[in-house]
Design a protein around this motif. Structure first.
Motif, mmCIF file in Angstrom:
data_model
loop_
_atom_site.group_PDB
_atom_site.id
_atom_site.type_symbol
_atom_site.label_atom_id
_atom_site.label_comp_id
_atom_site.label_asym_id
_atom_site.label_seq_id
_atom_site.Cartn_x
_atom_site.Cartn_y
_atom_site.Cartn_z
ATOM 1 N N LYS A 50 0.838 -1.191 0.000
ATOM 2 C CA LYS A 50 0.000 0.000 0.000
ATOM 3 C C LYS A 50 0.874 1.242 0.000
ATOM 4 C CE LYS A 50 -0.674 0.538 4.893
ATOM 5 N NZ LYS A 50 -1.539 1.123 5.830
ATOM 6 N N MET A 51 0.204 2.380 0.052
ATOM 7 C CA MET A 51 0.845 3.696 0.025
ATOM 8 C C MET A 51 1.762 3.789 -1.195
ATOM 9 S SD MET A 51 -0.657 5.246 2.475
ATOM 10 C CE MET A 51 0.257 6.734 2.695
ATOM 11 N N HIS A 54 1.783 0.755 -3.701
ATOM 12 C CA HIS A 54 0.536 0.266 -4.303
ATOM 13 C C HIS A 54 0.811 -0.408 -5.642
ATOM 14 C CE1 HIS A 54 -3.452 0.951 -2.699
ATOM 15 N NE2 HIS A 54 -3.098 2.124 -2.212
ATOM 16 N N THR A 55 0.071 -1.471 -5.901
ATOM 17 C CA THR A 55 0.143 -2.155 -7.191
ATOM 18 C C THR A 55 -1.262 -2.228 -7.765
ATOM 19 O OG1 THR A 55 -0.262 -4.343 -6.232
ATOM 20 C CG2 THR A 55 2.063 -3.617 -6.386
ATOM 21 N N ALA A 56 -1.359 -2.637 -9.006
ATOM 22 C CA ALA A 56 -2.680 -2.813 -9.613
ATOM 23 C C ALA A 56 -3.474 -3.864 -8.832
ATOM 24 C CB ALA A 56 -2.541 -3.221 -11.081
ATOM 25 N N ALA A 95 -0.604 7.784 -7.871
ATOM 26 C CA ALA A 95 0.399 8.595 -7.180
ATOM 27 C C ALA A 95 1.627 7.755 -6.839
ATOM 28 C CB ALA A 95 -0.191 9.215 -5.922
ATOM 29 N N ALA A 96 1.403 6.502 -6.426
ATOM 30 C CA ALA A 96 2.525 5.621 -6.104
ATOM 31 C C ALA A 96 3.369 5.349 -7.344
ATOM 32 C CB ALA A 96 2.009 4.308 -5.518
ATOM 33 N N ALA A 98 3.667 7.317 -9.966
ATOM 34 C CA ALA A 98 4.381 8.557 -10.280
ATOM 35 C C ALA A 98 5.573 8.742 -9.351
ATOM 36 C CB ALA A 98 3.434 9.753 -10.187
ATOM 37 N N LEU A 99 5.391 8.443 -8.076
ATOM 38 C CA LEU A 99 6.473 8.571 -7.096
ATOM 39 C C LEU A 99 7.628 7.642 -7.441
ATOM 40 C CD1 LEU A 99 7.195 9.940 -4.352
ATOM 41 C CD2 LEU A 99 6.276 7.885 -3.270
ATOM 42 N N ARG A 100 7.299 6.467 -7.960
ATOM 43 C CA ARG A 100 8.324 5.492 -8.342
ATOM 44 C C ARG A 100 8.847 5.718 -9.756
ATOM 45 N NH1 ARG A 100 4.375 1.409 -6.137
ATOM 46 N NH2 ARG A 100 4.096 0.766 -8.297
ATOM 47 N N GLY A 101 8.298 6.707 -10.464
ATOM 48 C CA GLY A 101 8.719 6.967 -11.834
ATOM 49 C C GLY A 101 8.217 5.931 -12.817
ATOM 50 N N GLU A 102 7.097 5.311 -12.510
ATOM 51 C CA GLU A 102 6.538 4.263 -13.353
ATOM 52 C C GLU A 102 5.234 4.736 -13.992
ATOM 53 O OE1 GLU A 102 6.017 0.764 -10.953
ATOM 54 O OE2 GLU A 102 8.050 0.885 -10.142
ATOM 55 N N HIS A 103 4.796 3.998 -14.981
ATOM 56 C CA HIS A 103 3.526 4.276 -15.651
ATOM 57 C C HIS A 103 2.643 3.033 -15.556
ATOM 58 C CE1 HIS A 103 5.086 7.984 -17.315
ATOM 59 N NE2 HIS A 103 6.190 7.321 -17.623
#
Length: 189
Positions: A50-51, A54-56, A95-96, A98-103
């Protein structure tokens, strides 16, 4: 008819205070209220990330578990207060990433958006709390600061007057007519 009221917003923006106040006002008029919430803690206890992790999959679990809890709450309530809507879970997921630099994977995002829309289509009222960038803010212990992290922030208040539909009582009591009420005083009290 059960009235569904969704409360959306990041942590530390006053959702619980708002829910407490709404619940108190409704119960004082004889309307039965059920509250939902705590899904992030349940997800973590089951091992879902979480936070900022988070994953799909964790997001899908939160959305679908939330839908089941709302349906259960409707069995014994005139009004269900939903603490964190399905769109909150979707927002935390994006948001998670984006924070990790992922799409997000396009199929995952489409599936989660569809689930969130299906879960929230029955909301009668949606209230959102937001950070006030001019108020002091410290993330609660164990919580990740909201993204993007403001230099400061706290809950923002807004006022509104709404007319609540008259719920059809599931409890056998008549909740009384719907009324328009003036906005409560600003919070905190």
């Amino acid at each position: 008819m059960v009235i569904q009221t969704g409360l959306a917003g990041t942590h530390a923006t006053g959702k619980s205070l708002l829910a407490d106040r709404i619940e108190m006002e409704l119960r004082s008029t004889g309307i039965s209220v059920q509250r939902t919430g705590g899904l992030a803690k349940r997800a973590a206890a089951l091992g879902f990330p979480k936070m900022n992790r988070h994953t799909a999959t964790s997001t899908e679990w939160i959305i679908t578990a939330g839908a089941a809890i709302v349906l259960e709450a409707e069995l014994d309530a005139d009004v269900v207060l939903i603490d964190r809507t399905a769109h909150d879970a979707l927002a935390y997921y994006t948001a998670a990433l984006a924070l990790r630099g992922e799409h997000p994977e396009p199929d995952d995002l489409t599936r989660l958006q569809t689930l969130a829309s299906l879960h929230t289509h029955r909301l009668h009222v949606l209230l959102a709390t937001v950070l006030d960038p001019d108020a002091p803010f410290t993330a609660p212990p164990g919580k990740t600061p909201p993204t993007p992290t403001p230099s400061s922030g706290h809950w923002s208040t807004s006022t509104c007057t709404s007319t609540w539909p008259t719920p059809t009582s599931n409890t056998g009591r008549s909740p009384g007519p719907a009324t328009a009420r003036p906005s409560p005083p600003p919070w905190p009290p």
